[in-house]
Motif scaffolding. Sequence first.
Motif, PDB file in Angstrom:
ATOM      1  N   ASN A 187       8.717  10.835  -4.611  1.00 16.24           N
ATOM      2  CA  ASN A 187      10.128  11.167  -4.864  1.00 16.24           C
ATOM      3  C   ASN A 187      10.315  12.003  -6.125  1.00 16.24           C
ATOM      4  N   GLY A 188       9.206  12.365  -6.768  1.00 14.10           N
ATOM      5  CA  GLY A 188       9.275  13.186  -7.967  1.00 14.10           C
ATOM      6  C   GLY A 188       9.157  12.410  -9.261  1.00 14.10           C
ATOM      7  N   ASP A 189       9.266  11.090  -9.222  1.00 11.88           N
ATOM      8  CA  ASP A 189       9.114  10.278 -10.428  1.00 11.88           C
ATOM      9  C   ASP A 189       7.652  10.246 -10.877  1.00 11.88           C
ATOM     10  N   THR A 190       7.465  10.018 -12.162  1.00  8.95           N
ATOM     11  CA  THR A 190       6.127   9.912 -12.733  1.00  8.95           C
ATOM     12  C   THR A 190       6.028   8.626 -13.542  1.00  8.95           C
ATOM     13  N   LEU A 191       4.999   7.840 -13.275  1.00 11.86           N
ATOM     14  CA  LEU A 191       4.720   6.644 -14.064  1.00 11.86           C
ATOM     15  C   LEU A 191       3.614   6.975 -15.057  1.00 11.86           C
ATOM     16  N   ILE A 192       3.857   6.724 -16.333  1.00  7.94           N
ATOM     17  CA  ILE A 192       2.857   6.963 -17.369  1.00  7.94           C
ATOM     18  C   ILE A 192       2.535   5.610 -18.003  1.00  7.94           C
ATOM     19  N   ILE A 193       1.321   5.136 -17.785  1.00  7.49           N
ATOM     20  CA  ILE A 193       0.936   3.785 -18.178  1.00  7.49           C
ATOM     21  C   ILE A 193      -0.200   3.854 -19.192  1.00  7.49           C
ATOM     22  N   ASN A 194       0.060   3.352 -20.388  1.00  8.73           N
ATOM     23  CA  ASN A 194      -0.962   3.296 -21.433  1.00  8.73           C
ATOM     24  C   ASN A 194      -1.473   1.879 -21.662  1.00  8.73           C
ATOM     25  N   SER A 195      -0.643   0.890 -21.341  1.00  5.61           N
ATOM     26  CA  SER A 195      -1.008  -0.515 -21.510  1.00  5.61           C
ATOM     27  C   SER A 195      -0.367  -1.307 -20.384  1.00  5.61           C
ATOM     28  N   PRO A 196      -1.110  -1.666 -19.358  1.00  4.40           N
ATOM     29  CA  PRO A 196      -0.516  -2.344 -18.203  1.00  4.40           C
ATOM     30  C   PRO A 196       0.268  -3.604 -18.550  1.00  4.40           C
ATOM     31  N   ASN A 197      -0.247  -4.426 -19.449  1.00  4.16           N
ATOM     32  CA  ASN A 197       0.439  -5.680 -19.785  1.00  4.16           C
ATOM     33  C   ASN A 197       1.721  -5.461 -20.582  1.00  4.16           C
ATOM     34  N   SER A 198       1.987  -4.215 -20.997  1.00  8.21           N
ATOM     35  CA  SER A 198       3.230  -3.896 -21.702  1.00  8.21           C
ATOM     36  C   SER A 198       4.173  -3.074 -20.824  1.00  8.21           C
ATOM     37  N   TYR A 199       3.770  -2.837 -19.582  1.00  5.33           N
ATOM     38  CA  TYR A 199       4.560  -2.012 -18.662  1.00  5.33           C
ATOM     39  C   TYR A 199       5.175  -2.938 -17.620  1.00  5.33           C
ATOM     40  N   PHE A 200       6.508  -3.144 -17.710  1.00  6.14           N
ATOM     41  CA  PHE A 200       7.177  -4.135 -16.871  1.00  6.14           C
ATOM     42  C   PHE A 200       7.955  -3.490 -15.724  1.00  6.14           C
ATOM     43  N   LEU A 201       7.972  -4.208 -14.599  1.00  6.77           N
ATOM     44  CA  LEU A 201       8.758  -3.823 -13.438  1.00  6.77           C
ATOM     45  C   LEU A 201       9.734  -4.951 -13.118  1.00  6.77           C
ATOM     46  N   SER A 202      10.962  -4.598 -12.781  1.00  7.74           N
ATOM     47  CA  SER A 202      11.986  -5.604 -12.477  1.00  7.74           C
ATOM     48  C   SER A 202      11.701  -6.288 -11.154  1.00  7.74           C
ATOM     49  N   ARG A 203      12.040  -7.565 -11.105  1.00  7.77           N
ATOM     50  CA  ARG A 203      12.042  -8.310  -9.841  1.00  7.77           C
ATOM     51  C   ARG A 203      13.496  -8.638  -9.539  1.00  7.77           C
ATOM     52  N   GLY A 204      14.176  -7.719  -8.834  1.00  9.27           N
ATOM     53  CA  GLY A 204      15.608  -7.845  -8.627  1.00  9.27           C
ATOM     54  C   GLY A 204      16.330  -6.925  -9.600  1.00  9.27           C
ATOM     55  N   TRP A 208      14.542  -3.131 -16.586  1.00 10.19           N
ATOM     56  CA  TRP A 208      13.194  -2.589 -16.504  1.00 10.19           C
ATOM     57  C   TRP A 208      13.095  -1.616 -15.333  1.00 10.19           C
ATOM     58  N   ARG A 209      12.032  -0.829 -15.318  1.00  8.05           N
ATOM     59  CA  ARG A 209      11.810   0.108 -14.213  1.00  8.05           C
ATOM     60  C   ARG A 209      11.662  -0.667 -12.913  1.00  8.05           C
ATOM     61  N   GLN A 210      12.196  -0.107 -11.839  1.00  9.04           N
ATOM     62  CA  GLN A 210      12.109  -0.736 -10.538  1.00  9.04           C
ATOM     63  C   GLN A 210      10.721  -0.521  -9.916  1.00  9.04           C
ATOM     64  N   LEU A 211      10.355  -1.416  -9.016  1.00  8.76           N
ATOM     65  CA  LEU A 211       9.081  -1.326  -8.312  1.00  8.76           C
ATOM     66  C   LEU A 211       8.994  -0.008  -7.551  1.00  8.76           C
ATOM     67  N   PRO A 212       7.874   0.723  -7.646  1.00  9.53           N
ATOM     68  CA  PRO A 212       7.747   1.964  -6.885  1.00  9.53           C
ATOM     69  C   PRO A 212       7.885   1.720  -5.386  1.00  9.53           C
ATOM     70  N   ILE A 213       8.692   2.545  -4.725  1.00  7.32           N
ATOM     71  CA  ILE A 213       8.895   2.452  -3.277  1.00  7.32           C
ATOM     72  C   ILE A 213       8.341   3.719  -2.641  1.00  7.32           C
TER      73      ILE A 213
END
Length: 315
Positions: A187-204, A208-213
């Motif tokens: 969809n054109g979005d870009t995820l840039i992850i430097n530390s997975p345990n500090s990168y949060f996704l919302s559940r509902g 926080w950033r929404q889960l990639p669809i």
Amino acid sequence: MNKQRSLLAQPFSIIILSMMVMFFGCKESVVEPLSTEPTTDKEAMLKLADEDSVVSSFEPNYNEEDAMTFLGKTETEIYPFRVGHKVRLVNRNLDVNVVGDTAYGTLAKTFEGTLIIAASYNSGATSPDTVIRKPFTSIITKKIIFVKVANTQFPFRNWRIAAISLPEGGVLSANIDIQKLTAFLPNGDTLIINSPNSYFLSRGQGWWRQLPIIGTGQTVSLRLEVYSAYADTDFVTLTYGADKKGFHRAKRKFVMISSVPSGSGFAKVYEQSYTAHQFVGHYHAIVNAFPKQVIFDDATLVESESWGVPYFVRP
């Protein structure tokens, strides 16, 4: 005559009285079934994590169950031919810090595993003639944020998961380190992850950033930056698409794009992509990075680092 009726009624009355005593006695002695509800907040949070569809989609992709062939081969197929790892969860621990109505948890899962390499000692072979098995123990961590939603006597009903971090871990060493993952979504979005345990996704709902669809048949491109102690091309793979039963799992090998000397090692860039299959649901794309000799030398102990990115496939 009346006396005869009275004599006949006495046994009948005794029978009725006995039945009433038995009925009420049994009623009072009924044992209530044991409740399966967690009795503490920590137990409730661990159950929430176990039952969350995003969290639970990690293990079927991390556990490859056997040596796997690669889809979309990027080079001539030589030794080794197939590589995979089979793991078994042996321990899980949730460390929780409660601050008011919010709880911050660190979920650590310990796996005992076997790295399975189908290979040949003959570099000119066209098929494997031996299987090498290397034992290892890995630890994968994930951060989870819980929020309080009620104040009942049942802890499981009082909390919900608000956000989850990306998982990371492995058999860590100083010889290989994933430093950055960039995911280019369809969809054109870009995820840039430097530390997975500090990168949060919302559940509902949440800030926080929404889960990639990802739509069925759509492709995600990945760029991985790795620091390695060795000049050789590392063995970096992507496993994705497995459902809870392990079906539809696929695997690709990353292509090294560049390698530049840096400090006492090398800064490398790898690229690969994956395409969502037609099955709707929650999945994980998992990157596994090994130094080359772990795969190409039958005596080298296992060293690895693993990162994961959950995603949802929609029609």
